[in-house]
Motif scaffolding. Structure first.
Motif, PDB file in Angstrom:
ATOM      1  N   ILE A  43       0.836  -1.206   0.000  1.00 35.21           N
ATOM      2  CA  ILE A  43       0.000   0.000   0.000  1.00 35.21           C
ATOM      3  C   ILE A  43       0.866   1.250   0.000  1.00 35.21           C
ATOM      4  O   ILE A  43       0.626   2.202  -0.743  1.00 35.21           O
ATOM      5  N   VAL A  99       1.012   4.252  -2.853  1.00 33.50           N
ATOM      6  CA  VAL A  99       0.811   5.669  -2.527  1.00 33.50           C
ATOM      7  C   VAL A  99       1.963   6.501  -3.059  1.00 33.50           C
ATOM      8  O   VAL A  99       1.786   7.576  -3.619  1.00 33.50           O
ATOM      9  N   VAL A 110      -2.134  12.653   0.602  1.00 30.26           N
ATOM     10  CA  VAL A 110      -3.102  12.807   1.695  1.00 30.26           C
ATOM     11  C   VAL A 110      -3.617  14.251   1.708  1.00 30.26           C
ATOM     12  O   VAL A 110      -2.841  15.193   1.844  1.00 30.26           O
ATOM     13  N   SER A 145      -8.049   9.069   3.517  1.00 28.60           N
ATOM     14  CA  SER A 145      -7.388   8.925   2.222  1.00 28.60           C
ATOM     15  C   SER A 145      -6.743   7.548   2.091  1.00 28.60           C
ATOM     16  O   SER A 145      -6.368   6.919   3.087  1.00 28.60           O
ATOM     17  N   TYR A 146      -6.648   7.095   0.865  1.00 20.98           N
ATOM     18  CA  TYR A 146      -5.952   5.851   0.562  1.00 20.98           C
ATOM     19  C   TYR A 146      -5.513   5.940  -0.897  1.00 20.98           C
ATOM     20  O   TYR A 146      -5.873   6.900  -1.603  1.00 20.98           O
ATOM     21  N   PRO A 147      -4.697   5.004  -1.381  1.00 24.62           N
ATOM     22  CA  PRO A 147      -4.185   5.108  -2.756  1.00 24.62           C
ATOM     23  C   PRO A 147      -5.279   5.340  -3.791  1.00 24.62           C
ATOM     24  O   PRO A 147      -6.224   4.563  -3.911  1.00 24.62           O
ATOM     25  N   TYR A 203      -7.372   7.863  -3.666  1.00 21.52           N
ATOM     26  CA  TYR A 203      -8.459   8.638  -3.053  1.00 21.52           C
ATOM     27  C   TYR A 203      -7.838   9.690  -2.141  1.00 21.52           C
ATOM     28  O   TYR A 203      -7.096   9.367  -1.214  1.00 21.52           O
ATOM     29  N   GLY A 235      -9.114  11.640   0.057  1.00 21.82           N
ATOM     30  CA  GLY A 235      -9.681  11.792   1.382  1.00 21.82           C
ATOM     31  C   GLY A 235     -11.035  12.463   1.334  1.00 21.82           C
ATOM     32  O   GLY A 235     -11.514  12.907   0.285  1.00 21.82           O
TER      33      GLY A 235
END
Length: 312
Positions: free
Chosen positions: A6, A10, A262, A267-269, A271, A273
């Protein structure tokens, strides 16, 4: 291994938002084993003007997007969260340094227009320094902003902008030599928006989620603000390479670039947030600024909690 994968994803998505210009994935893949720390060097202090050198063609409305952002750093608005609130979190770095430093206050300084491309439309790193040193002589941080038709060494291939220091020009307090701090940011609208203007453009790597609507109706300039904000945070907390950063020294992660991709909680890869959305335009943002402007600003690393801090 899952957490490592992950983190790696990112970093791929957000590689070009790093404050340091020449990072690559191989250099950052083991960053979780490195410690973000203070290296006992000077931080920028006192009242500093941020001087802008506009290289190439920018419309007045484009220049206003950046100048209003810089004005917003020290001008709180009634609407929250604000750009000033975002910038105030930088004070934690000064408190933790345990040095008798004065407070930092940034303001918009001189603006120089170089609309005739005095050095041509293809620039080297040395020419960027030349523009920074000669373009604005006020005491402060000199920022070179290149238009979308200007090629700069390394632009899109490994960076969206850089910050550094050089001899000559405006001297910065805390430096024992006649050094000045400078920043360069390029407009990626036509060259590499998927690298330097995410999340306002689909990324070239990773999950292909739909791009967000820009708060100022300009993918290139809203992307420039993200990168400029990140570089400003890195400049004041690590101006000469011996301030706050996460090793290695030749390609450090700094106050903002330590939190790639972020912008809001959750938030995540792929997205950014949970962000605020303008009900009229559908634009995504996380900070209010001067003259009714809205901005999307990157998370800042909180050295007191070792976490990435967001406004929303």
């Amino acid at each position: 291994m899952a957490a490592f994968a992950i983190l790696k994803l990112v970093l791929v998505i957000s590689l070009f938002h790093f404050s340091s210009a020449a990072r690559n994935l191989a250099e950052t893949s083991d960053q979780n084993q490195m410690q973000f720390q203070y290296h006992n060097g000077p931080l920028l202090t006192g009242k500093l003007s941020v001087n802008l050198i506009w290289y190439g063609r920018f419309t007045p409305s484009q220049r206003a997007i950046v100048s209003d952002f810089l004005t917003s750093l020290s001008k709180p608005t009634s609407d929250q969260p604000s750009v000033a609130t975002w910038w105030k979190s930088i004070e934690k770095y000064y408190h933790l340094s345990k040095k008798p430093t004065s407070s930092l206050a940034l303001s918009l300084g001189t603006q120089v227009l170089d609309e005739n491309y005095s050095l041509g439309k293809s620039l080297t790193s040395r020419q960027i320094q030349q523009l920074a040193s000669k373009g604005a002589q006020n005491y402060g941080i000199n920022v070179v902003l290149t238009s979308s038709d200007v090629l700069v060494d390394g632009f899109c291939m490994n960076s969206c902008g850089t910050h550094g220091s050089s001899n000559g020009g405006s001297q910065i307090r805390g430096s024992k030599t006649n050094k000045f701090a400078y920043i360069w940011v390029g407009n990626s609208e036509t060259q590499c928006p998927g690298q330097c203007a995410w999340p306002f453009h689909q990324p070239i790597y990773g999950p292909q989620s739909p791009p967000l609507v820009t708060p100022n109706n300009d993918v290139g300039l809203d992307g420039m603000v993200i990168n400029l904000a990140s570089l400003l945070a890195g400049t004041v907390t690590n101006p000469f390479g011996n301030g706050y950063f996460q090793s290695p020294k030749d390609a450090p992660l700094e106050a903002s670039s330590a939190c790639p991709g972020v912008y809001g909680q959750g938030s995540y890869p792929g997205y950014a947030g949970d962000l605020l959305v303008d009900p009229t335009t559908g634009a995504s943002y996380n900070a209010h600024g001067s003259n009714g402007k809205k901005y999307l600003l990157p998370a800042l690393y909180d050295p007191s909690t070792s976490t990435c801090s967001t406004l929303v």
